[in-house]
Design a protein around this motif. Structure first.
Motif, PDB file in Angstrom:
ATOM      1  N   ILE A   1      61.054  47.566 -39.667  1.00 42.50           N
ATOM      2  CA  ILE A   1      62.000  47.318 -40.763  1.00 42.50           C
ATOM      3  C   ILE A   1      62.911  48.526 -40.940  1.00 42.50           C
ATOM      4  O   ILE A   1      64.143  48.396 -40.971  1.00 42.50           O
ATOM      5  N   VAL A   2      62.325  49.711 -41.050  1.00 42.72           N
ATOM      6  CA  VAL A   2      63.120  50.922 -41.250  1.00 42.72           C
ATOM      7  C   VAL A   2      63.986  51.190 -40.023  1.00 42.72           C
ATOM      8  O   VAL A   2      65.143  51.605 -40.153  1.00 42.72           O
ATOM      9  N   GLY A   3      63.470  50.910 -38.823  1.00 40.72           N
ATOM     10  CA  GLY A   3      64.274  51.078 -37.613  1.00 40.72           C
ATOM     11  C   GLY A   3      65.543  50.245 -37.655  1.00 40.72           C
ATOM     12  O   GLY A   3      66.627  50.715 -37.294  1.00 40.72           O
ATOM     13  N   MET A   4      65.419  48.994 -38.119  1.00 40.36           N
ATOM     14  CA  MET A   4      66.598  48.136 -38.230  1.00 40.36           C
ATOM     15  C   MET A   4      67.552  48.685 -39.284  1.00 40.36           C
ATOM     16  O   MET A   4      68.753  48.787 -39.055  1.00 40.36           O
ATOM     17  N   LEU A   5      67.035  49.058 -40.444  1.00 39.69           N
ATOM     18  CA  LEU A   5      67.900  49.563 -41.520  1.00 39.69           C
ATOM     19  C   LEU A   5      68.626  50.834 -41.094  1.00 39.69           C
ATOM     20  O   LEU A   5      69.801  51.026 -41.426  1.00 39.69           O
ATOM     21  N   GLN A   6      67.962  51.692 -40.335  1.00 40.79           N
ATOM     22  CA  GLN A   6      68.575  52.957 -39.925  1.00 40.79           C
ATOM     23  C   GLN A   6      69.709  52.760 -38.931  1.00 40.79           C
ATOM     24  O   GLN A   6      70.537  53.651 -38.769  1.00 40.79           O
ATOM     25  N   ARG A   7      69.799  51.590 -38.313  1.00 40.60           N
ATOM     26  CA  ARG A   7      70.951  51.315 -37.438  1.00 40.60           C
ATOM     27  C   ARG A   7      72.257  51.268 -38.226  1.00 40.60           C
ATOM     28  O   ARG A   7      73.341  51.336 -37.650  1.00 40.60           O
ATOM     29  N   TYR A   8      72.150  51.111 -39.557  1.00 43.05           N
ATOM     30  CA  TYR A   8      73.332  51.017 -40.414  1.00 43.05           C
ATOM     31  C   TYR A   8      73.551  52.278 -41.251  1.00 43.05           C
ATOM     32  O   TYR A   8      74.530  52.358 -41.985  1.00 43.05           O
ATOM     33  N   LEU A   9      72.645  53.238 -41.171  1.00 45.72           N
ATOM     34  CA  LEU A   9      72.693  54.425 -42.032  1.00 45.72           C
ATOM     35  C   LEU A   9      72.984  55.680 -41.224  1.00 45.72           C
ATOM     36  O   LEU A   9      72.675  55.744 -40.036  1.00 45.72           O
ATOM     37  N   PRO A  10      73.558  56.712 -41.867  1.00 47.06           N
ATOM     38  CA  PRO A  10      73.808  57.971 -41.165  1.00 47.06           C
ATOM     39  C   PRO A  10      72.513  58.523 -40.564  1.00 47.06           C
ATOM     40  O   PRO A  10      71.452  58.306 -41.134  1.00 47.06           O
ATOM     41  N   PRO A  11      72.617  59.126 -39.414  1.00 47.80           N
ATOM     42  CA  PRO A  11      73.834  59.588 -38.755  1.00 47.80           C
ATOM     43  C   PRO A  11      74.538  58.535 -37.900  1.00 47.80           C
ATOM     44  O   PRO A  11      75.553  58.831 -37.284  1.00 47.80           O
ATOM     45  N   THR A  12      74.023  57.294 -37.863  1.00 50.28           N
ATOM     46  CA  THR A  12      74.709  56.239 -37.113  1.00 50.28           C
ATOM     47  C   THR A  12      76.072  55.978 -37.743  1.00 50.28           C
ATOM     48  O   THR A  12      76.166  55.772 -38.957  1.00 50.28           O
ATOM     49  N   PRO A  13      77.150  55.986 -36.953  1.00 52.17           N
ATOM     50  CA  PRO A  13      78.487  55.743 -37.518  1.00 52.17           C
ATOM     51  C   PRO A  13      78.727  54.248 -37.745  1.00 52.17           C
ATOM     52  O   PRO A  13      79.139  53.534 -36.850  1.00 52.17           O
ATOM     53  N   HIS A  14      78.410  53.771 -38.923  1.00 50.84           N
ATOM     54  CA  HIS A  14      78.620  52.366 -39.261  1.00 50.84           C
ATOM     55  C   HIS A  14      79.434  52.249 -40.562  1.00 50.84           C
ATOM     56  O   HIS A  14      80.517  51.697 -40.556  1.00 50.84           O
ATOM     57  N   PHE A  15      78.880  52.777 -41.661  1.00 52.50           N
ATOM     58  CA  PHE A  15      79.554  52.736 -42.953  1.00 52.50           C
ATOM     59  C   PHE A  15      80.202  54.082 -43.260  1.00 52.50           C
ATOM     60  O   PHE A  15      79.648  55.122 -42.959  1.00 52.50           O
ATOM     61  N   THR A  16      81.376  54.038 -43.901  1.00 52.74           N
ATOM     62  CA  THR A  16      81.915  55.245 -44.512  1.00 52.74           C
ATOM     63  C   THR A  16      81.454  55.318 -45.963  1.00 52.74           C
ATOM     64  O   THR A  16      81.283  56.399 -46.515  1.00 52.74           O
ATOM     65  N   THR A  17      81.299  54.156 -46.557  1.00 59.57           N
ATOM     66  CA  THR A  17      80.726  54.044 -47.895  1.00 59.57           C
ATOM     67  C   THR A  17      80.018  52.707 -47.989  1.00 59.57           C
ATOM     68  O   THR A  17      80.410  51.738 -47.342  1.00 59.57           O
ATOM     69  N   ASN A  18      78.952  52.683 -48.765  1.00 60.05           N
ATOM     70  CA  ASN A  18      78.183  51.456 -48.929  1.00 60.05           C
ATOM     71  C   ASN A  18      77.445  51.564 -50.257  1.00 60.05           C
ATOM     72  O   ASN A  18      76.642  52.477 -50.437  1.00 60.05           O
ATOM     73  N   VAL A  19      77.740  50.659 -51.177  1.00 57.87           N
ATOM     74  CA  VAL A  19      77.135  50.711 -52.505  1.00 57.87           C
ATOM     75  C   VAL A  19      76.583  49.333 -52.840  1.00 57.87           C
ATOM     76  O   VAL A  19      77.247  48.322 -52.622  1.00 57.87           O
ATOM     77  N   HIS A  20      75.365  49.310 -53.372  1.00 63.29           N
ATOM     78  CA  HIS A  20      74.691  48.067 -53.739  1.00 63.29           C
ATOM     79  C   HIS A  20      74.575  47.935 -55.254  1.00 63.29           C
ATOM     80  O   HIS A  20      74.239  48.899 -55.936  1.00 63.29           O
ATOM     81  N   PHE A  21      74.816  46.726 -55.748  1.00 65.46           N
ATOM     82  CA  PHE A  21      74.669  46.407 -57.168  1.00 65.46           C
ATOM     83  C   PHE A  21      73.754  45.195 -57.274  1.00 65.46           C
ATOM     84  O   PHE A  21      73.924  44.230 -56.534  1.00 65.46           O
ATOM     85  N   LEU A  22      72.800  45.238 -58.186  1.00 64.32           N
ATOM     86  CA  LEU A  22      71.892  44.110 -58.392  1.00 64.32           C
ATOM     87  C   LEU A  22      72.153  43.482 -59.752  1.00 64.32           C
ATOM     88  O   LEU A  22      72.359  44.183 -60.744  1.00 64.32           O
ATOM     89  N   THR A  23      72.099  42.151 -59.802  1.00 66.80           N
ATOM     90  CA  THR A  23      72.301  41.433 -61.048  1.00 66.80           C
ATOM     91  C   THR A  23      71.444  40.167 -61.033  1.00 66.80           C
ATOM     92  O   THR A  23      70.793  39.862 -60.035  1.00 66.80           O
ATOM     93  N   ALA A  24      71.487  39.413 -62.122  1.00 64.12           N
ATOM     94  CA  ALA A  24      70.762  38.150 -62.267  1.00 64.12           C
ATOM     95  C   ALA A  24      69.276  38.335 -61.962  1.00 64.12           C
ATOM     96  O   ALA A  24      68.650  37.520 -61.308  1.00 64.12           O
ATOM     97  N   GLU A  25      68.721  39.431 -62.477  1.00 67.83           N
ATOM     98  CA  GLU A  25      67.324  39.772 -62.201  1.00 67.83           C
ATOM     99  C   GLU A  25      66.358  38.790 -62.848  1.00 67.83           C
ATOM    100  O   GLU A  25      66.529  38.385 -63.988  1.00 67.83           O
TER     101      GLU A  25
END
Length: 171
Positions: free
Chosen positions: A75-99
């Motif tokens: 799971i973490v291996g897959m998520l890290q493909r999208y996180l630094p130092p991998t060049p994928h996002f310049t910015t990425n922000v998550h918002f949660l609602t309707a909890e």
């Protein structure tokens, strides 16, 4: 107070504490997936998952893209493909609602609508909405901490948007 009233209050308190722990786990998960991330010392994505965790993309857009992963390592291996130092996002922000969080003894299930605002290294930007359904269990090391046991995400929609570089603010 009678023993039954005390037992009822203790059960309600345990449920409220579990809901709060579930919220904290989801907030840390989202914050650690943000770019740039603001992690505290010794925090890791792997620590948020139970040993038998499953992470799964469902629905027509995410079933194929993400598939089903089992265990914190994959799971973490897959998520890290999208996180630094991998060049994928310049910015990425998550918002949660309707909890909506339900606790039943040593099991909890949470449902959220997530809005993800992402800027990519290719200068594109996108808003994504997804439905999250997440099962939690108490940690075997600390029963006041709840861990993700099953995480499902289903994309609801996406839309392009413009990201403007930060502009200095004068006072």
């Amino acid at each position: 107070m009678s023993d039954s009233i005390i037992e009822t209050l203790q059960a309600r308190l345990r449920a409220l504490e579990a809901q709060n722990s579930v919220r904290k786990t989801m907030a840390r998960y989202m914050a650690l997936c943000d770019v740039p991330a603001r992690a505290f010392v010794r925090e890791s994505l792997a620590a948020l998952f139970s040993d038998d965790a499953v992470w799964e993309g469902i629905g027509p857009q995410y079933a194929h893209k993400f598939g089903r992963l089992e265990g914190p390592g994959p799971i973490v291996g897959m998520l890290q493909r999208y996180l630094p130092p991998t060049p994928h996002f310049t910015t990425n922000v998550h918002f949660l609602t309707a909890e909506h969080i339900e606790v039943d003894g040593d099991h909890a299930i949470g449902r959220w609508i997530m809005l993800q605002a992402s800027g990519y290294v290719d200068s594109e930007a996108q808003l994504i909405a997804a439905r999250l359904e997440v099962d939690f269990v108490p940690s075997s090391h600390d029963d006041s901490e709840w861990l993700i046991r099953r995480f499902t995400t289903e994309r609801l929609f996406d839309a392009p948007w413009n990201v403007n570089p930060a502009v200095g603010i004068s006072t």
